[in-house]
Motif scaffolding. Structure first.
Motif, PDB file in Angstrom:
ATOM      1  N   ALA A  62      45.077 -33.723  76.356  1.00 35.77           N
ATOM      2  CA  ALA A  62      43.720 -33.975  75.852  1.00 35.77           C
ATOM      3  C   ALA A  62      43.056 -32.648  75.504  1.00 35.77           C
ATOM      4  O   ALA A  62      43.335 -31.610  76.122  1.00 35.77           O
ATOM      5  N   LEU A  63      42.159 -32.698  74.528  1.00 39.44           N
ATOM      6  CA  LEU A  63      41.538 -31.474  74.007  1.00 39.44           C
ATOM      7  C   LEU A  63      40.360 -31.052  74.890  1.00 39.44           C
ATOM      8  O   LEU A  63      39.197 -31.135  74.485  1.00 39.44           O
ATOM      9  N   SER A  64      40.665 -30.604  76.074  1.00 44.78           N
ATOM     10  CA  SER A  64      39.628 -30.116  76.991  1.00 44.78           C
ATOM     11  C   SER A  64      39.088 -28.793  76.452  1.00 44.78           C
ATOM     12  O   SER A  64      39.665 -28.200  75.522  1.00 44.78           O
ATOM     13  N   ALA A  65      38.016 -28.284  77.088  1.00 51.07           N
ATOM     14  CA  ALA A  65      37.429 -27.003  76.653  1.00 51.07           C
ATOM     15  C   ALA A  65      38.505 -25.915  76.661  1.00 51.07           C
ATOM     16  O   ALA A  65      38.593 -25.105  75.730  1.00 51.07           O
ATOM     17  N   ALA A  66      39.350 -25.914  77.708  1.00 54.20           N
ATOM     18  CA  ALA A  66      40.377 -24.866  77.811  1.00 54.20           C
ATOM     19  C   ALA A  66      41.410 -24.993  76.699  1.00 54.20           C
ATOM     20  O   ALA A  66      41.880 -23.986  76.155  1.00 54.20           O
ATOM     21  N   VAL A  67      41.736 -26.229  76.328  1.00 48.42           N
ATOM     22  CA  VAL A  67      42.715 -26.419  75.244  1.00 48.42           C
ATOM     23  C   VAL A  67      42.103 -25.978  73.912  1.00 48.42           C
ATOM     24  O   VAL A  67      42.750 -25.290  73.101  1.00 48.42           O
ATOM     25  N   ARG A  68      40.842 -26.344  73.710  1.00 47.52           N
ATOM     26  CA  ARG A  68      40.191 -25.948  72.439  1.00 47.52           C
ATOM     27  C   ARG A  68      40.122 -24.426  72.344  1.00 47.52           C
ATOM     28  O   ARG A  68      40.362 -23.845  71.296  1.00 47.52           O
TER      29      ARG A  68
ATOM     30  N   SER B 267      30.976 -27.578  76.849  1.00 45.10           N
ATOM     31  CA  SER B 267      31.310 -26.152  76.986  1.00 45.10           C
ATOM     32  C   SER B 267      32.556 -25.891  76.153  1.00 45.10           C
ATOM     33  O   SER B 267      33.250 -26.831  75.776  1.00 45.10           O
ATOM     34  N   GLY B 268      32.822 -24.628  75.885  1.00 43.64           N
ATOM     35  CA  GLY B 268      34.009 -24.273  75.092  1.00 43.64           C
ATOM     36  C   GLY B 268      33.764 -24.501  73.614  1.00 43.64           C
ATOM     37  O   GLY B 268      32.755 -25.076  73.210  1.00 43.64           O
ATOM     38  N   PRO B 269      34.720 -24.050  72.787  1.00 43.44           N
ATOM     39  CA  PRO B 269      34.531 -24.154  71.332  1.00 43.44           C
ATOM     40  C   PRO B 269      34.524 -25.611  70.877  1.00 43.44           C
ATOM     41  O   PRO B 269      35.342 -26.397  71.331  1.00 43.44           O
ATOM     42  N   PRO B 270      33.606 -25.969  69.976  1.00 46.42           N
ATOM     43  CA  PRO B 270      33.596 -27.345  69.469  1.00 46.42           C
ATOM     44  C   PRO B 270      34.807 -27.623  68.576  1.00 46.42           C
ATOM     45  O   PRO B 270      35.413 -26.700  68.016  1.00 46.42           O
ATOM     46  N   LEU B 271      35.105 -28.895  68.424  1.00 49.36           N
ATOM     47  CA  LEU B 271      36.303 -29.284  67.656  1.00 49.36           C
ATOM     48  C   LEU B 271      36.176 -29.021  66.159  1.00 49.36           C
ATOM     49  O   LEU B 271      37.143 -28.598  65.511  1.00 49.36           O
ATOM     50  N   VAL B 272      34.976 -29.296  65.616  1.00 50.04           N
ATOM     51  CA  VAL B 272      34.858 -29.270  64.143  1.00 50.04           C
ATOM     52  C   VAL B 272      35.198 -27.885  63.571  1.00 50.04           C
ATOM     53  O   VAL B 272      36.075 -27.768  62.698  1.00 50.04           O
ATOM     54  N   PRO B 273      34.545 -26.792  64.049  1.00 54.62           N
ATOM     55  CA  PRO B 273      34.917 -25.479  63.497  1.00 54.62           C
ATOM     56  C   PRO B 273      36.344 -25.073  63.847  1.00 54.62           C
ATOM     57  O   PRO B 273      37.007 -24.377  63.062  1.00 54.62           O
ATOM     58  N   MET B 274      36.843 -25.540  65.005  1.00 53.85           N
ATOM     59  CA  MET B 274      38.220 -25.201  65.379  1.00 53.85           C
ATOM     60  C   MET B 274      39.198 -25.775  64.336  1.00 53.85           C
ATOM     61  O   MET B 274      40.111 -25.083  63.870  1.00 53.85           O
ATOM     62  N   ILE B 275      38.965 -27.032  63.963  1.00 54.76           N
ATOM     63  CA  ILE B 275      39.868 -27.676  62.997  1.00 54.76           C
ATOM     64  C   ILE B 275      39.652 -27.077  61.597  1.00 54.76           C
ATOM     65  O   ILE B 275      40.606 -26.846  60.849  1.00 54.76           O
ATOM     66  N   ALA B 276      38.377 -26.758  61.284  1.00 56.66           N
ATOM     67  CA  ALA B 276      38.088 -26.162  59.969  1.00 56.66           C
ATOM     68  C   ALA B 276      38.826 -24.830  59.823  1.00 56.66           C
ATOM     69  O   ALA B 276      39.356 -24.513  58.750  1.00 56.66           O
ATOM     70  N   ALA B 277      38.889 -24.070  60.921  1.00 56.13           N
ATOM     71  CA  ALA B 277      39.553 -22.755  60.844  1.00 56.13           C
ATOM     72  C   ALA B 277      41.041 -22.924  60.526  1.00 56.13           C
ATOM     73  O   ALA B 277      41.632 -22.121  59.798  1.00 56.13           O
TER      74      ALA B 277
ATOM     75  N   ASN C 244      55.653 -32.044  76.632  1.00 54.31           N
ATOM     76  CA  ASN C 244      56.076 -33.310  77.272  1.00 54.31           C
ATOM     77  C   ASN C 244      56.132 -34.501  76.339  1.00 54.31           C
ATOM     78  O   ASN C 244      55.822 -35.634  76.724  1.00 54.31           O
ATOM     79  N   GLY C 245      56.457 -34.260  75.084  1.00 55.82           N
ATOM     80  CA  GLY C 245      56.676 -35.376  74.159  1.00 55.82           C
ATOM     81  C   GLY C 245      55.423 -36.115  73.732  1.00 55.82           C
ATOM     82  O   GLY C 245      55.502 -37.221  73.203  1.00 55.82           O
ATOM     83  N   VAL C 246      54.253 -35.522  73.949  1.00 54.38           N
ATOM     84  CA  VAL C 246      53.000 -36.145  73.463  1.00 54.38           C
ATOM     85  C   VAL C 246      52.271 -35.089  72.645  1.00 54.38           C
ATOM     86  O   VAL C 246      52.004 -33.994  73.161  1.00 54.38           O
ATOM     87  N   PHE C 247      51.925 -35.423  71.399  1.00 52.87           N
ATOM     88  CA  PHE C 247      51.192 -34.441  70.598  1.00 52.87           C
ATOM     89  C   PHE C 247      49.821 -34.225  71.238  1.00 52.87           C
ATOM     90  O   PHE C 247      49.555 -33.187  71.822  1.00 52.87           O
ATOM     91  N   CYS C 248      48.974 -35.274  71.194  1.00 55.22           N
ATOM     92  CA  CYS C 248      47.646 -35.102  71.785  1.00 55.22           C
ATOM     93  C   CYS C 248      46.924 -36.445  71.888  1.00 55.22           C
ATOM     94  O   CYS C 248      46.862 -37.194  70.916  1.00 55.22           O
ATOM     95  N   GLY C 249      46.375 -36.731  73.075  1.00 52.19           N
ATOM     96  CA  GLY C 249      45.642 -37.990  73.307  1.00 52.19           C
ATOM     97  C   GLY C 249      44.183 -37.922  72.903  1.00 52.19           C
ATOM     98  O   GLY C 249      43.418 -38.834  73.205  1.00 52.19           O
ATOM     99  N   GLY C 250      43.772 -36.852  72.221  1.00 52.60           N
ATOM    100  CA  GLY C 250      42.399 -36.779  71.706  1.00 52.60           C
ATOM    101  C   GLY C 250      41.489 -35.949  72.579  1.00 52.60           C
ATOM    102  O   GLY C 250      41.944 -35.251  73.502  1.00 52.60           O
ATOM    103  N   ALA C 251      40.209 -36.028  72.268  1.00 52.62           N
ATOM    104  CA  ALA C 251      39.215 -35.283  73.052  1.00 52.62           C
ATOM    105  C   ALA C 251      39.342 -35.711  74.517  1.00 52.62           C
ATOM    106  O   ALA C 251      39.785 -36.824  74.808  1.00 52.62           O
ATOM    107  N   ASP C 252      38.946 -34.825  75.415  1.00 51.13           N
ATOM    108  CA  ASP C 252      39.021 -35.150  76.844  1.00 51.13           C
ATOM    109  C   ASP C 252      37.828 -36.046  77.197  1.00 51.13           C
ATOM    110  O   ASP C 252      36.691 -35.579  77.300  1.00 51.13           O
ATOM    111  N   ILE C 253      38.104 -37.328  77.404  1.00 49.71           N
ATOM    112  CA  ILE C 253      37.022 -38.304  77.582  1.00 49.71           C
ATOM    113  C   ILE C 253      36.212 -37.991  78.840  1.00 49.71           C
ATOM    114  O   ILE C 253      35.013 -38.246  78.895  1.00 49.71           O
ATOM    115  N   ARG C 254      36.870 -37.403  79.834  1.00 51.93           N
ATOM    116  CA  ARG C 254      36.132 -37.095  81.071  1.00 51.93           C
ATOM    117  C   ARG C 254      35.051 -36.046  80.829  1.00 51.93           C
ATOM    118  O   ARG C 254      34.080 -35.967  81.575  1.00 51.93           O
ATOM    119  N   GLU C 255      35.209 -35.241  79.785  1.00 52.22           N
ATOM    120  CA  GLU C 255      34.206 -34.190  79.507  1.00 52.22           C
ATOM    121  C   GLU C 255      32.941 -34.766  78.878  1.00 52.22           C
ATOM    122  O   GLU C 255      31.913 -34.094  78.840  1.00 52.22           O
TER     123      GLU C 255
END
Ligand SMILES: CC/C=C\C/C=C/C(=O)SCCNC(=O)CCNC(=O)[C@H](O)C(C)(C)COP(=O)(O)OP(=O)(O)OC[C@H]1O[C@@H](n2cnc3c(N)ncnc32)[C@H](O)[C@@H]1OP(=O)(O)O
Length: 719
Positions: free
Chosen positions: A23-29, A71-81, A54-65
């Motif tokens: 999942a795309l937690s703050a640390a992963v982002r 906190s951490g970098p937002p997804l939109v500019p990360m993907i834009a970069a 472990n054979g999984v690309f990504c389960g999406g944003a970290d829902i627990r967050e």
């Protein structure tokens, strides 16, 4: 949280490392942002591959967050970069690419998927929309209509379908990562601009407005009050009508309205509750972590009525070999025809071959001698079930599990007639059993942890949400339904019509109101149960006044309707009229209105105006109150169990989280006050007396739902 390696000399390999689903937690982002920047700056690196550990690309944003401050970098500019960079990036998709995971892949310039991978944008099921550019990039990639479908339903697609739709560029049976690395080397030097989805126009049909209007109308009807699907259409509309940046702006605005909504909280609660109910525990100390299910390969189903047929189909669809048993050749033949037809119909819909080879039919109970687990699904009659259990106990092998598909009879009483009460559990399926996702697994007082574990595991194999419940009349779901039905009948006595009651419940979000639901189930089902309980028919105490039974208020309305020969959809007449026997379209029936008026006159009841708020409060708060009692009695382990039973078995709208979550949202003090108010107005209705647990919770300051377990007394826990 993102590993960086240089492979094949010139390829930067970025691996997301956040088990179990990356999942795309703050640390992963942060990890992605830093590694992408490094790769873009390194002159030796010519291209990049992004994959998941472990054979999984990504389960999406970290829902627990979502419940915490960002906190951490937002997804939109990360993907834009990633997209804007001048080095090609290839997503290597194995396992799943869901939500933000697929949005990350859409920001890459190419996508390679393993043949077993699945992709999708399920945010709508969490009360959200794909707000990391998903609503803007996906339509630009695959066109308006398919994007509307995927985003408004949140459905997952296989790698093959993703290839057809154009979501992925290649599918492989081999390693998606190896192919992606090879691919990343080959595409160096090719023009990147056409691969940047934000620069594309959304492919649209000529009548864009027509498509959007039609979709919006369908989505509104399906949504039953949920906001997210509507916001999804509005966001995708922006992809068809606005430039990319303006569309992104719209996506963010719409997400802002959803993100902190009670609906999003309810749906995210459901996501975790669905997983939590699989982790069961018993007061003996046994739990899902220390109790192993026994392997089951041969299953038998006894009785090929509606339930038995559905259960058989569910088992075969899960790839299990089933022996289906009936009492005589005629019934067996009918059952055989129907089960085969259901399997063929199902296979046709999925473009697959029906597994008729897994089915075996018999009228000879001796054939059960090698069966591992037997599901009894005969008529709901204790004497009959006891007789069947006695026979099963003597013909089946000593360690075979004996399960009963009862909707509320005493599992202990059945276990007591066998020589192996520890191997007896209830498996309460919901009709139609091959469609409905819920399974109540009923723990009898002597059921062994192994029997519970095996039934829970079997439910999972069948794709069900299995919830462990204690043994009492009606278990959890039907026990709570009783006060709900009772209030609906009282409301009719007091002046409401079936349409008014159903309208209020449907507006709340149920797919159908209580009277339509009763017509669908068949009114004679409850009638028979009430006769057996001495509430109607010849066994009624002659001293009881017409509207009182066993010391409390009783409405004979449903009995009187049955006595008129109105049995529901099956004969075309129930609380509503239907176009034909078996018809589905309910029309209000003036003769029911007349009957209710005459009934009120006969019993000296002055009808009053009843509003929708009263319908919702009386029906639902009475049901919720019984939920609190079930918790305190130890029949339900926790509020999540009740909520999942209602969401998956009774059509409770997911965006309201389930009855117990809803009570928390309304506010426990309000639920208590309203119950007290109605109890005062109807002192002869004990179900309206607020439960001691509700009172204790309110007296303790109404703690959040995840703290309720601390307030349970459970002197006689059934779990
Ligand atoms: C600010 C936001 C901006 C942009 C929008 C983006 C939004 C999103 O991406 S929302 C998330 C969208 N993704 C999903 O909805 C996918 C959710 N996950 C799944 O469908 C499944 O978990 C899976 C198919 C990925 C794997 O299934 P399976 O192998 O059966 O495992 P489990 O479902 O039991 O999950 C294992 C474990 O992981 C937890 N988990 C799964 N996904 C997430 C997640 N996205 N965030 C946080 N945690 C996740 C799951 O709860 C299980 O843990 P527990 O058993 O402890 O509950």
């Amino acid at each position: 949280m993102a590993r960086y390696e240089q492979v094949q000399g010139t390829v930067a390999l970025i691996t997301l490392t956040n088990p179990p689903v990356n999942a795309l937690s703050a640390a992963v982002r942060l990890g992605i942002t830093e590694t992408v920047t490094r790769a873009l700056r390194d002159p030796e690196v010519k291209s990049m591959v992004i994959c998941g550990e472990n054979g999984v690309f990504c389960g999406g944003a970290d829902i627990r967050e979502f419940a915490k401050p960002m906190s951490g970098p937002p997804l939109v500019p990360m993907i834009a970069a990633i997209e804007e960079g001048e080095k090609p990036v290839v997503a290597a998709i194995e396992g799943a690419a869901f939500g933000g995971g697929l949005e990350l892949a859409l920001g890459c310039h190419y996508r390679i998927a393993h043949s077993k991978a699945r992709v999708g944008l399920p945010e709508v099921t969490l009360g959200l929309l794909p707000a990391a550019g998903g609503t803007q990039r996906l339509p630009r990639l695959i066109g308006l209509a398919p994007a509307l479908d995927l985003i408004t339903t949140g459905r997952h697609v296989t790698a093959q379908e993703a290839l057809k739709l154009g979501i992925v560029d290649q599918v492989t049976d081999q390693s998606a990562l190896d192919l992606a690395i090879q691919f990343a080397q080959q595409v160096v030097g090719q023009p990147l601009l056409p691969r940047k989805l934000s620069t594309r126009q959304t492919p649209c049909p000529p009548d864009v407005d027509g498509l959007l209007e039609e979709t919006m109308a369908q989505v509104k009807q399906r949504a039953r009050g949920a906001m997210a699907p509507i916001a999804c259409v509005q966001a995708v509309r922006a992809a068809a009508t606005l430039p990319y940046q303006a569309g992104m702006q719209k996506e963010q605005e719409l997400m802002a309205t959803l993100f902190h909504s009670s609906q999003a909280r309810a749906m995210q609660y459901c996501f975790f509750a669905q997983r939590a109910v699989g982790r069961w525990s018993l007061s003996s100390g046994a739990h899902s972590g220390n109790s192993k299910p026994r392997p089951v390969s041969k299953v038998a189903v006894i009785g090929l009525g509606t339930m038995g047929r559905g259960i058989t189909v569910a088992l075969v669809k899960a790839g299990m070999s089933v022996l289906a048993v009936e009492t005589n050749k005629k019934q067996l033949e009918i059952g055989k025809q129907m089960v085969s037809a259901m399997l063929k119909h199902d296979a046709q819909k999925r473009n697959a071959t029906p597994r008729l080879d897994l089915l075996h039919f018999t009228i000879d109970l001796l054939e059960l001698k090698n069966t591992d687990l037997i599901i009894e699904a005969v008529f709901e009659d204790m004497a009959l079930k006891k007789q069947v259990f006695k026979e099963l106990s003597s013909v089946c092998k000593a360690d075979a599990f004996l399960c009963t598909n009862t909707s509320g009879l005493d599992v202990d009483e059945l276990a007591a007639v066998t020589k192996r009460p520890e191997l007896v559990v209830g498996m309460h399926f919901f009709a139609p059993a091959h469609v409905m996702k819920l399974l109540e697994v009923v723990h009898g007082s002597r059921s062994s942890p192994e029997a519970v574990a095996t039934a829970m595991h079997l439910g999972k194999r069948l794709g069900k949400v299995s919830v462990l419940v204690g043994n009492c009349a009606g278990f959890v779901g039907n026990r709570m339904l009783k006060p709900y039905l009772e209030q609906a009948n009282f409301l009719l006595e007091e002046g409401a019509t079936p349409e008014l009651v159903d309208g209020a419940l449907e507006e709340f979000g149920f797919p159908m109101g209580v009277f339509k639901m009763s017509d669908l189930s068949g009114l004679d089902v409850g009638w028979r149960i009430r006769k057996e309980a001495g509430l109607t028919g010849p066994n009624v105490d002659p001293r009881d006044p017409p509207r009182r039974r066993q010391g409390r208020r009783y409405s004979p309305l449903p009995d009187l309707v049955c006595e008129q020969g109105r049995l529901g959809q099956k004969n075309g007449r129930g609380w509503y009229l239907y176009d034909k026997p078996g018809g589905r379209v309910a029309t209000p029936d003036p003769s029911i209105h007349k009957f209710l008026e005459e009934y009120r006159i006969k019993h000296g009841i002055s009808p009053r105006q009843i509003d929708r708020q009263e319908v919702v409060e009386r029906c639902l708060f009475a049901l919720i109150n019984e939920g609190f009692r079930s918790l305190d009695d130890g029949i339900a382990a926790g509020p999540e169990d009740i909520d999942m039973i209602y969401v998956f078995g009774y059509g409770w709208p997911r965006h309201r989280g389930g009855p117990m979550f809803y009570a928390g949202m309304v506010g426990l003090p309000r639920v208590l006050t309203r119950l007290e108010h109605y109890r005062q107005a109807h002192p002869e209705v004990p179900h309206l007396e607020p439960s001691p647990l509700l009172r204790r919770l309110v007296a303790s300051g109404s703690p959040p739902i995840n703290k309720w377990r601390d307030f349970l007394q459970r002197p006689h826990s059934q779990l």
